[in-house]
Design a protein around this motif. Structure first.
Motif, PDB file in Angstrom:
ATOM      1  N   ASN A   1       0.881  -1.170   0.000  1.00  0.00           N
ATOM      2  CA  ASN A   1       0.000   0.000   0.000  1.00  0.00           C
ATOM      3  C   ASN A   1       0.916   1.217   0.000  1.00  0.00           C
ATOM      4  O   ASN A   1       1.507   1.549   1.025  1.00  0.00           O
TER       5      ASN A   1
ATOM      6  N   LYS B   1       0.174   4.330  -0.447  1.00  0.00           N
ATOM      7  CA  LYS B   1      -0.420   5.572   0.087  1.00  0.00           C
ATOM      8  C   LYS B   1      -0.091   6.748  -0.839  1.00  0.00           C
ATOM      9  O   LYS B   1      -0.057   6.580  -2.054  1.00  0.00           O
TER      10      LYS B   1
ATOM     11  N   HIS C   1      -9.426   1.590   4.432  1.00  0.00           N
ATOM     12  CA  HIS C   1      -8.169   1.768   5.180  1.00  0.00           C
ATOM     13  C   HIS C   1      -8.432   2.760   6.311  1.00  0.00           C
ATOM     14  O   HIS C   1      -9.223   3.699   6.170  1.00  0.00           O
TER      15      HIS C   1
ATOM     16  N   GLU D   1      -5.695  -4.450  10.756  1.00  0.00           N
ATOM     17  CA  GLU D   1      -4.695  -3.395  10.923  1.00  0.00           C
ATOM     18  C   GLU D   1      -5.010  -2.573  12.174  1.00  0.00           C
ATOM     19  O   GLU D   1      -5.808  -1.620  12.109  1.00  0.00           O
TER      20      GLU D   1
ATOM     21  N   ALA E   1      -0.514   0.356  15.303  1.00  0.00           N
ATOM     22  CA  ALA E   1       0.675  -0.300  14.722  1.00  0.00           C
ATOM     23  C   ALA E   1       0.977   0.215  13.316  1.00  0.00           C
ATOM     24  O   ALA E   1       1.990  -0.150  12.743  1.00  0.00           O
ATOM     25  N   ILE E   2       0.109   1.073  12.777  1.00  0.00           N
ATOM     26  CA  ILE E   2       0.298   1.507  11.382  1.00  0.00           C
ATOM     27  C   ILE E   2       1.223   2.716  11.329  1.00  0.00           C
ATOM     28  O   ILE E   2       0.953   3.744  11.952  1.00  0.00           O
ATOM     29  N   GLY E   3       2.326   2.546  10.616  1.00  0.00           N
ATOM     30  CA  GLY E   3       3.258   3.650  10.414  1.00  0.00           C
ATOM     31  C   GLY E   3       4.002   4.071  11.668  1.00  0.00           C
ATOM     32  O   GLY E   3       4.676   5.094  11.692  1.00  0.00           O
TER      33      GLY E   3
ATOM     34  N   GLY F   1      -1.646  -6.184   9.046  1.00  0.00           N
ATOM     35  CA  GLY F   1      -0.946  -4.979   8.591  1.00  0.00           C
ATOM     36  C   GLY F   1      -0.630  -4.081   9.766  1.00  0.00           C
ATOM     37  O   GLY F   1      -1.452  -3.905  10.672  1.00  0.00           O
ATOM     38  N   GLY F   2       0.549  -3.519   9.759  1.00  0.00           N
ATOM     39  CA  GLY F   2       0.984  -2.616  10.838  1.00  0.00           C
ATOM     40  C   GLY F   2       2.449  -2.841  11.115  1.00  0.00           C
ATOM     41  O   GLY F   2       2.817  -3.775  11.826  1.00  0.00           O
ATOM     42  N   SER F   3       3.304  -2.006  10.458  1.00  0.00           N
ATOM     43  CA  SER F   3       4.758  -2.083  10.673  1.00  0.00           C
ATOM     44  C   SER F   3       5.338  -3.471  10.380  1.00  0.00           C
ATOM     45  O   SER F   3       6.208  -3.948  11.115  1.00  0.00           O
TER      46      SER F   3
ATOM     47  N   LEU G   1      -0.480  -6.634   4.644  1.00  0.00           N
ATOM     48  CA  LEU G   1      -0.662  -5.377   3.918  1.00  0.00           C
ATOM     49  C   LEU G   1       0.449  -4.468   4.439  1.00  0.00           C
ATOM     50  O   LEU G   1       0.570  -4.258   5.652  1.00  0.00           O
ATOM     51  N   VAL G   2       1.269  -3.975   3.518  1.00  0.00           N
ATOM     52  CA  VAL G   2       2.539  -3.370   3.914  1.00  0.00           C
ATOM     53  C   VAL G   2       2.622  -1.931   3.421  1.00  0.00           C
ATOM     54  O   VAL G   2       2.516  -1.694   2.212  1.00  0.00           O
ATOM     55  N   GLY G   3       2.829  -1.002   4.338  1.00  0.00           N
ATOM     56  CA  GLY G   3       2.963   0.403   3.964  1.00  0.00           C
ATOM     57  C   GLY G   3       4.417   0.756   3.712  1.00  0.00           C
ATOM     58  O   GLY G   3       4.975   0.462   2.649  1.00  0.00           O
ATOM     59  N   SER G   4       5.078   1.356   4.699  1.00  0.00           N
ATOM     60  CA  SER G   4       6.418   1.925   4.451  1.00  0.00           C
ATOM     61  C   SER G   4       7.432   0.929   3.900  1.00  0.00           C
ATOM     62  O   SER G   4       8.229   1.284   3.024  1.00  0.00           O
TER      63      SER G   4
END
Ligand code: PEP
Length: 250
Positions: free
Chosen positions: A9, A11, A95, A167, A171-173, A211-213, A232-235
């Protein structure tokens, strides 16, 4: 057996040049992977060029959001047909950033889910609690509420095909992932709730991500949990090397 699904993801990151550069590197790095599904959910302007770059791969493309209307006076929105026309198989729905910053409520998310299914888009529905809800021991109730409200009126046949992403907002970001045990406890609860709402077959078929870090160094222990089917992966999805390590978690 549920195929693990690792999905980026991005963003509000990556213009077209950056998106194409990353996708070209990433597809080389994961060219030998055949037992894990990989996907990229990207900003709208990146979808058309990404579809071209990924055309010779099994990497799935998804949108980060989608509106439920086919067309009309909805300035700034994207229809299910539009994202399909640029190759999207998936769309992230609900999200926490859409819920919190853009005020999307469960009634709207329910309409978006129905529109996704009507147009053969597989939704990745995000659910999860805030820190204060966990601290007040309300996290299970929160997630159950979201599941019941968001999936209201949706048939088992459709639900089976969707992806759920647990998520927790805290824990997100933040760099602070849930422990594998905390993630497994909630993901199991989600699966049990799906079994109550539908049936065991549906609960066994549905893929549930955490998802979350999620990072290259914690993905393996998260994926060892029996109910967790992916991330689900952000950064950590913004760099080809780190996201490819997550896809190759074994
Ligand atoms: C997300 O935004 O869905 C997410 C999980 O972000 P991060 O991996 O950066 O915590």
């Amino acid at each position: 057996m549920r195929t693990p699904f690792m999905c980026a993801n991005w963003k509000l990151h990556k213009d077209v040049d950056e998106a194409v550069e990353m996708a070209k590197k990433f597809k080389e790095l994961v060219a030998d992977v055949d037992d894990v599904e990989a996907g990229i959910c990207a900003p709208a302007v990146d979808l058309y060029p990404l579809n071209e770059v990924l055309a010779d791969t099994d990497i799935k493309l998804g949108s980060e959001n989608m509106y439920h209307k086919e067309s009309g006076a909805y300035t700034g929105e994207l229809s299910p047909q539009m994202i399909k026309s640029v190759g999207c198989e998936y769309a992230i729905i609900g999200h926490s950033e859409r819920r919190e910053i853009f005020g999307e409520d469960d009634a709207l998310l329910n309409l978006k889910l129905k529109a996704a299914f009507e147009n053969d888009i597989k939704p990745i529905l995000c659910i999860g609690e805030k820190l204060e809800e966990r601290e007040a021991d309300e996290h299970f109730a929160r997630v159950k509420f979201q599941l019941e409200a968001d999936l209201s009126g949706i048939e088992a046949e459709d639900a089976k095909d969707m992806v759920l992403a647990y998520e927790p907002l805290w824990a997100i970001g933040t760099g602070e992932s849930a422990t594998p045990e905390q993630a497994e406890e909630m993901v199991k609860y989600i699966r049990d709730t799906v079994a109550e709402m539908y049936d065991q077959d549906t609960a066994d078929a549905i893929r549930i991500q955490y998802g979350g870090s999620v990072k290259p160094w914690n993905v393996e222990e998260i994926m060892e949990q029996p109910n967790i089917d992916g991330a689900l992966v952000g950064s950590a999805s913004l760099e080809a090397e780190s996201f490819s390590k997550i896809v190759k978690f074994k």
